[in-house]
Design a protein around this motif. Structure first.
Motif, PDB file in Angstrom:
ATOM      1  N   ASP A  92       0.832  -1.210   0.000  1.00 56.83           N
ATOM      2  CA  ASP A  92       0.000   0.000   0.000  1.00 56.83           C
ATOM      3  C   ASP A  92       0.866   1.260   0.000  1.00 56.83           C
ATOM      4  O   ASP A  92       0.576   2.219  -0.725  1.00 56.83           O
ATOM      5  CB  ASP A  92      -0.934   0.016   1.211  1.00 56.83           C
ATOM      6  N   ASN A  93       1.922   1.263   0.806  1.00 57.34           N
ATOM      7  CA  ASN A  93       2.831   2.413   0.849  1.00 57.34           C
ATOM      8  C   ASN A  93       3.511   2.625  -0.501  1.00 57.34           C
ATOM      9  O   ASN A  93       3.700   3.762  -0.938  1.00 57.34           O
ATOM     10  CB  ASN A  93       3.875   2.243   1.951  1.00 57.34           C
ATOM     11  N   ALA A  94       3.868   1.533  -1.166  1.00 55.02           N
ATOM     12  CA  ALA A  94       4.494   1.645  -2.488  1.00 55.02           C
ATOM     13  C   ALA A  94       3.515   2.258  -3.489  1.00 55.02           C
ATOM     14  O   ALA A  94       3.889   3.134  -4.282  1.00 55.02           O
ATOM     15  CB  ALA A  94       4.971   0.281  -2.970  1.00 55.02           C
ATOM     16  N   ALA A 123       1.830   6.960  -6.696  1.00 60.30           N
ATOM     17  CA  ALA A 123       0.763   7.915  -7.022  1.00 60.30           C
ATOM     18  C   ALA A 123       1.193   9.347  -6.710  1.00 60.30           C
ATOM     19  O   ALA A 123       0.935  10.266  -7.497  1.00 60.30           O
ATOM     20  CB  ALA A 123      -0.500   7.572  -6.250  1.00 60.30           C
ATOM     21  N   GLU A 124       1.859   9.547  -5.588  1.00 59.82           N
ATOM     22  CA  GLU A 124       2.248  10.893  -5.173  1.00 59.82           C
ATOM     23  C   GLU A 124       3.393  11.469  -6.001  1.00 59.82           C
ATOM     24  O   GLU A 124       3.498  12.678  -6.151  1.00 59.82           O
ATOM     25  CB  GLU A 124       2.616  10.900  -3.686  1.00 59.82           C
ATOM     26  N   ASP A 136       7.391   8.044   2.399  1.00 60.45           N
ATOM     27  CA  ASP A 136       8.484   8.973   2.113  1.00 60.45           C
ATOM     28  C   ASP A 136       9.784   8.236   1.776  1.00 60.45           C
ATOM     29  O   ASP A 136      10.532   8.662   0.884  1.00 60.45           O
ATOM     30  CB  ASP A 136       8.706   9.940   3.291  1.00 60.45           C
ATOM     31  N   GLU A 137      10.079   7.138   2.480  1.00 59.42           N
ATOM     32  CA  GLU A 137      11.289   6.360   2.182  1.00 59.42           C
ATOM     33  C   GLU A 137      11.211   5.797   0.757  1.00 59.42           C
ATOM     34  O   GLU A 137      12.200   5.812   0.027  1.00 59.42           O
ATOM     35  CB  GLU A 137      11.451   5.209   3.175  1.00 59.42           C
ATOM     36  N   ILE A 138      10.051   5.308   0.392  1.00 54.10           N
ATOM     37  CA  ILE A 138       9.886   4.724  -0.938  1.00 54.10           C
ATOM     38  C   ILE A 138       9.993   5.820  -1.995  1.00 54.10           C
ATOM     39  O   ILE A 138      10.611   5.604  -3.047  1.00 54.10           O
ATOM     40  CB  ILE A 138       8.555   3.961  -1.041  1.00 54.10           C
ATOM     41  N   ILE A 193      12.492   5.988  -5.457  1.00 54.42           N
ATOM     42  CA  ILE A 193      11.980   5.918  -6.834  1.00 54.42           C
ATOM     43  C   ILE A 193      12.124   7.204  -7.627  1.00 54.42           C
ATOM     44  O   ILE A 193      11.875   7.210  -8.824  1.00 54.42           O
ATOM     45  CB  ILE A 193      10.505   5.444  -6.864  1.00 54.42           C
ATOM     46  N   VAL A 194      12.513   8.304  -6.987  1.00 50.56           N
ATOM     47  CA  VAL A 194      12.694   9.547  -7.768  1.00 50.56           C
ATOM     48  C   VAL A 194      14.153   9.836  -7.986  1.00 50.56           C
ATOM     49  O   VAL A 194      15.007   9.307  -7.388  1.00 50.56           O
ATOM     50  CB  VAL A 194      12.014  10.775  -7.111  1.00 50.56           C
TER      51      VAL A 194
END
Length: 76
Positions: free
Chosen positions: A18-20, A25-26, A69-71, A75-76
């Motif tokens: 879910d966090n991923a 999405a964000e 936030d860690e994920i 990914i960015v």
């Protein structure tokens, strides 16, 4: 980008997935999220404690639920 969630389907594994999804999405990053629940595959990946998250085949965090936030940072 391919995000892999490793875990047998426990509550923590679901929370990590879910966090991923929220992080993707964000950030607006295009990513495929895949869940690996087979313990043999998890062991082959070198993971001895779940849940774990991998980005493009490299395990980044294992043994705990990474925050959104860690994920995002991964990914960015």
């Amino acid at each position: 980008m391919k995000i892999t969630i490793y875990g047998p389907g426990c509550k923590n594994c679901v929370n990590l997935a879910d966090n991923a999804k929220k992080a993707v999405a964000e950030t607006g990053v295009e990513a495929e999220i895949v869940k690996v629940e087979d313990m043999k595959e998890i062991a082959v990946a070198g993971i001895m404690s779940t849940p774990a998250i991998g980005i493009d085949g490299e395990v980044k965090i294992k043994g705990r639920v990474a925050t959104v936030d860690e994920i995002k940072e991964l990914i960015v």
